[in-house]
Design an enzyme around this catalytic site. Sequence first.
Site, PDB file in Angstrom:
ATOM      1  N   GLU A 191      35.748-110.791 -55.126  1.00  0.00           N
ATOM      2  CA  GLU A 191      34.355-110.785 -55.595  1.00  0.00           C
ATOM      3  C   GLU A 191      33.557-111.969 -55.061  1.00  0.00           C
ATOM      4  O   GLU A 191      32.929-112.703 -55.825  1.00  0.00           O
ATOM      5  CB  GLU A 191      34.330-110.729 -57.130  1.00  0.00           C
ATOM      6  CG  GLU A 191      35.014-109.472 -57.654  1.00  0.00           C
ATOM      7  CD  GLU A 191      35.127-109.403 -59.172  1.00  0.00           C
ATOM      8  OE1 GLU A 191      34.485-110.212 -59.856  1.00  0.00           O
ATOM      9  OE2 GLU A 191      35.859-108.524 -59.663  1.00  0.00           O
ATOM     10  N   GLU A 228      41.874-101.430 -57.914  1.00  0.00           N
ATOM     11  CA  GLU A 228      41.709-101.579 -59.375  1.00  0.00           C
ATOM     12  C   GLU A 228      41.133-100.313 -59.997  1.00  0.00           C
ATOM     13  O   GLU A 228      40.287-100.363 -60.898  1.00  0.00           O
ATOM     14  CB  GLU A 228      40.792-102.779 -59.687  1.00  0.00           C
ATOM     15  CG  GLU A 228      41.271-104.094 -59.106  1.00  0.00           C
ATOM     16  CD  GLU A 228      40.403-105.294 -59.474  1.00  0.00           C
ATOM     17  OE1 GLU A 228      39.624-105.216 -60.446  1.00  0.00           O
ATOM     18  OE2 GLU A 228      40.513-106.317 -58.785  1.00  0.00           O
TER      19      GLU A 228
HETATM   20  O1  9MR Z   1      41.579-106.920 -66.614  1.00  0.00           O
HETATM   21  C1  9MR Z   1      41.467-108.317 -66.472  1.00  0.00           C
HETATM   22  C2  9MR Z   1      41.302-108.975 -67.846  1.00  0.00           C
HETATM   23  O2  9MR Z   1      42.480-108.776 -68.595  1.00  0.00           O
HETATM   24  C3  9MR Z   1      41.035-110.464 -67.675  1.00  0.00           C
HETATM   25  O3  9MR Z   1      40.749-111.033 -68.928  1.00  0.00           O
HETATM   26  C4  9MR Z   1      39.863-110.696 -66.724  1.00  0.00           C
HETATM   27  C5  9MR Z   1      39.673-112.177 -66.433  1.00  0.00           C
HETATM   28  O4  9MR Z   1      40.810-112.713 -65.812  1.00  0.00           O
HETATM   29  O5  9MR Z   1      40.106-110.033 -65.479  1.00  0.00           O
HETATM   30  C6  9MR Z   1      40.279-108.641 -65.598  1.00  0.00           C
HETATM   31  O6  9MR Z   1      40.513-108.115 -64.312  1.00  0.00           O
HETATM   32  C7  9MR Z   1      39.434-108.182 -63.391  1.00  0.00           C
HETATM   33  C8  9MR Z   1      40.016-108.403 -62.009  1.00  0.00           C
HETATM   34  O7  9MR Z   1      40.805-109.568 -62.002  1.00  0.00           O
HETATM   35  C9  9MR Z   1      38.931-108.498 -60.956  1.00  0.00           C
HETATM   36  N1  9MR Z   1      38.084-107.340 -60.987  1.00  0.00           N
HETATM   37  C10 9MR Z   1      37.537-106.987 -62.287  1.00  0.00           C
HETATM   38  C11 9MR Z   1      38.668-106.858 -63.319  1.00  0.00           C
HETATM   39  C12 9MR Z   1      38.108-106.411 -64.678  1.00  0.00           C
HETATM   40  O8  9MR Z   1      37.272-107.401 -65.194  1.00  0.00           O
END
Ligand code: 9MR
Length: 362
Positions: free
Chosen positions: A158, A273
């Site tokens: 991102e 994802e």
């Molecule tokens: O699903 C993830 C959640 O459990 C965490 O709290 C969050 C912060 O670390 O990240 C979420 O995963 C994200 C991923 O790392 C990057 N793309 C978006 C995902 C959903 O927010």
Amino acid sequence: MQEIEADRGRFRLTRRAVLRTGAAALASGTGFARAQAAARPIPVGSAAEIGAFRNDARYREALKRYCDVVVPMNDLKWDALRHERARFDFAGADEAVAFAEANGKALRGHTLLWGEALPPWVKEMTTRAEAERELVNHIEVVVDRYKGRIATWDVVNEVIKYDPTSGGPWRDTIWQRLLGPEHVEIAFRTAGRTDPKARLVLNDFHFEEAEPGAAARRQVALDICRRLKDKGIPVHGIGMQAHLYAEKNIDTEGLQRFMRDLDALGLDVEVTELDVIDWKMPADAALRDKRSAALVATFLEAVVSAKRPKAIVTWGLTDRYSWVGETFPRKDSAKARPLPLDADYRAKPMLAVLERYRRGTA
Ligand code: 9MR
């Protein structure tokens, strides 16, 4: 994903949009996409959330049964590994990696650089030299620890601005503020130097919508990778997160063009994802599951018809555990149903779509 939240008021569920999506999936199910994929299995997998992984035996069983690839969901992020500046805590990551290895699963590493999930001390850095020193050291230590074991890394996550058509292209993060666009070069160069055999990926979201912002994001992703390659910095592919909004259309032509542009640059693609944000769909569970499966089929067929992804990874396996319900709350009390298994681990139609790719029969 904070801009997703800020942005989500802009989109409205229209009945026509949902029906169009479903119809396109049905229409393409027997067509040219299927011929292109021609019985070549694609590795399919999931991110694994460590809490569920530790406490829920059914979760581990589902990972074993349905996954060729496992991604530690949060345990390789800075806030997991570096809550203390002076030392690395690999407890969660090691556990997930050991499970994957014991069960013959491939691993993706997520992620070496992101503007979120950072411990406070990272956001308090003030100088360029400090940021570069920390970033390089972090990537060297983490990639070296799993060298030869984690085959693919989301090197940067991102880094593209939500809508690069307005003053883009970079996302405002601590890394961008202190290092400028070079943060991406430093990350890829360091990862490549530390494990020359690893596949290095730029991971990002909102590539698939039929909107000018998504087209601009695809272009920025290509430009970043082209510049890296021109400078001799290793980059091997683009990760499309594919958090699909049920109320939006998939830009099939735009995606297919994107795949051809990636090919021209010698880059791979992977779906990293995948899930469905169903917050604006009607409450009826069977209806939602059917439409979500159709949306996933439309998306995957758009990609596969032009280029075979190296992997298809969902962001979790079961509706029991997902970020979607919290981040995109529904107006009614129905639970989000973003993933291939329901909250009781029953297979949903989305699973059948994924299994077709996994077996190479799609
Ligand atoms: O699903 C993830 C959640 O459990 C965490 O709290 C969050 C912060 O670390 O990240 C979420 O995963 C994200 C991923 O790392 C990057 N793309 C978006 C995902 C959903 O927010």
